[in-house]
Design an enzyme around this catalytic site. Structure first.
Site, PDB file in Angstrom:
ATOM      1  N   LYS A 107     -19.424   9.792  -9.395  1.00  0.00           N
ATOM      2  CA  LYS A 107     -20.712  10.509  -9.480  1.00  0.00           C
ATOM      3  C   LYS A 107     -19.893  11.901  -8.819  1.00  0.00           C
ATOM      4  CE  LYS A 107     -24.782   7.914  -7.899  1.00  0.00           C
ATOM      5  NZ  LYS A 107     -25.085   7.066  -7.466  1.00  0.00           N
ATOM      6  N   GLN A 131     -26.423   6.248  -1.247  1.00  0.00           N
ATOM      7  CA  GLN A 131     -26.777   5.161  -2.108  1.00  0.00           C
ATOM      8  C   GLN A 131     -27.152   3.705  -1.912  1.00  0.00           C
ATOM      9  OE1 GLN A 131     -25.388   5.203  -5.385  1.00  0.00           O
ATOM     10  NE2 GLN A 131     -25.664   3.438  -6.007  1.00  0.00           N
ATOM     11  N   ASP A 159     -31.834  12.777  -5.565  1.00  0.00           N
ATOM     12  CA  ASP A 159     -32.792  11.236  -5.810  1.00  0.00           C
ATOM     13  C   ASP A 159     -34.218  11.541  -6.615  1.00  0.00           C
ATOM     14  OD1 ASP A 159     -30.941   8.972  -6.398  1.00  0.00           O
ATOM     15  OD2 ASP A 159     -30.623   9.125  -3.973  1.00  0.00           O
TER      16      ASP A 159
HETATM   17  N1  GUN Z   1     -29.180   2.460  -6.721  1.00  0.00           N
HETATM   18  C1  GUN Z   1     -29.285   2.214  -7.615  1.00  0.00           C
HETATM   19  N2  GUN Z   1     -30.289   3.298  -8.386  1.00  0.00           N
HETATM   20  C2  GUN Z   1     -30.493   4.148  -7.544  1.00  0.00           C
HETATM   21  C3  GUN Z   1     -30.855   5.872  -7.811  1.00  0.00           C
HETATM   22  O1  GUN Z   1     -30.768   5.714  -8.636  1.00  0.00           O
HETATM   23  N3  GUN Z   1     -30.198   6.374  -6.327  1.00  0.00           N
HETATM   24  C4  GUN Z   1     -29.730   5.871  -5.692  1.00  0.00           C
HETATM   25  N4  GUN Z   1     -29.585   6.762  -4.328  1.00  0.00           N
HETATM   26  N5  GUN Z   1     -28.804   4.951  -4.920  1.00  0.00           N
HETATM   27  C5  GUN Z   1     -29.756   4.000  -6.508  1.00  0.00           C
END
Ligand code: GUN
Length: 294
Positions: free
Chosen positions: A54, A98, A121
């Site tokens: 990211k 995350q 998200d």
């Molecule tokens: N963990 C697995 N997929 C995701 C996601 O799309 N966003 C976040 N924040 N954590 C994740």
């Protein structure tokens, strides 16, 4: 007949180049550089890889990014304090925590602490609610990426019967709601199937578009599909493979070789849906920055 392979890479690259242009324009027009703040709690290797990607994607597209890494024993209060700091920080337009978080931290409380305008998200109840009733909102990245893959590969879901297998808040529920909307790139009839029903084979066979987010390796085979259907495989399952140098390989929820014999189009794993998530996160961060700066 061999199925069309719906590759994630070219679509993700196309979206990233659109975002790169959008970022440059926002900087030119408003003097605003979109910024993403990422919190990682603990040292799960897969999460570390995602978080690093990211940061790299932000740099590549001209965005600002900050990553805060916290030890696994960090308190919920410390996470909430960082979220509050970024909610008030004009350089940060998107906040991502995350998942999964360590058990002692309440994930829902953390999600609800994020300013919904910065919730890239799309997990905050405000964004979930807005999505369901067809209002403009920040949408969860993987489902938004699935819609882009379908539309940009020439498999528009309008008027089709989409069967989603899986009811998670991250994939199943949001993709069903996105494709159900009376909107461009959507307008499908949607069925959500899940493991609460013993035998869902009759539902799978009715799918013009099958979206598999079950988490069971290669559990959907060609013999279960309607001929000519489009298959979107969201699963990433690690299975042991002594012939691989790593001792394992990743496979989807769908048995690719047999499904490709029956389907008209199918996404590979790896190389399909997985590549879309970060591109959509970048798009959401740009969208949030635009909204916050007008
Ligand atoms: N963990 C697995 N997929 C995701 C996601 O799309 N966003 C976040 N924040 N954590 C994740």
């Amino acid at each position: 007949m061999a199925a069309q392979r719906i590759e994630g890479k070219p679509v993700a690259e196309q979206i990233k180049s659109e975002v790169r242009e959008g970022v440059a324009q926002l900087i030119r027009d408003k003097g605003v550089r979109p910024g993403l703040g990422v919190i990682l709690v603990g040292d799960d290797p897969a999460s570390q890889t995602y978080v690093n990607s990211k940061g790299k994607a932000c740099a590549d597209l001209g965005m600002h990014s900050e990553t805060i890494r916290m030890s696994a024993d960090s308190s919920e209060a410390v996470v909430l304090a960082q979220v509050a700091a970024w909610n008030a920080d004009p350089r940060i337009h998107g906040i991502l925590v995350q998942m999964p978080l360590p058990k002692h931290i309440n994930e829902q409380r953390v999600i609800e602490a994020i300013d919904p305008r910065k919730d890239v998200d799309g997990f905050h109840p405000v964004n979930v609610g807005r999505l369901v009733i067809g209002m403009e909102c920040l949408r969860p990245c993987t489902p938004a990426g699935i819609q882009e893959l379908l539309v940009r590969s020439g498999n528009d879901p309008a008027g089709k019967h989409v069967v989603v297998i899986g009811r998670s808040n991250i994939v199943g529920k949001p993709i069903a709601n996105i494709l159900l909307q009376k909107a461009k790139g959507a307008n499908a009839v949607v069925t959500i199937a899940h493991t609460g029903m013993k035998d869902i084979s009759h539902l799978i066979r009715q799918a013009d578009i099958l979206i598999a987010a079950v988490g069971r390796p290669e559990s959907i085979t060609g013999a279960m599909l309607k001929p000519g259907c489009v298959v979107i495989d969201v699963g990433i399952n690690r299975i042991t493979d002594p012939s691989s140098p790593r001792g394992y390989r990743n496979v989807g929820d769908v048995h690719f070789a047999s499904a490709a014999e029956v389907a008209s189009a199918i996404t590979p794993v790896p190389g399909g849906v997985g590549l879309m998530t970060i591109a959509m996160l970048m798009q959401n961060t740009l969208q949030a920055a635009r909204r916050l700066s007008c």
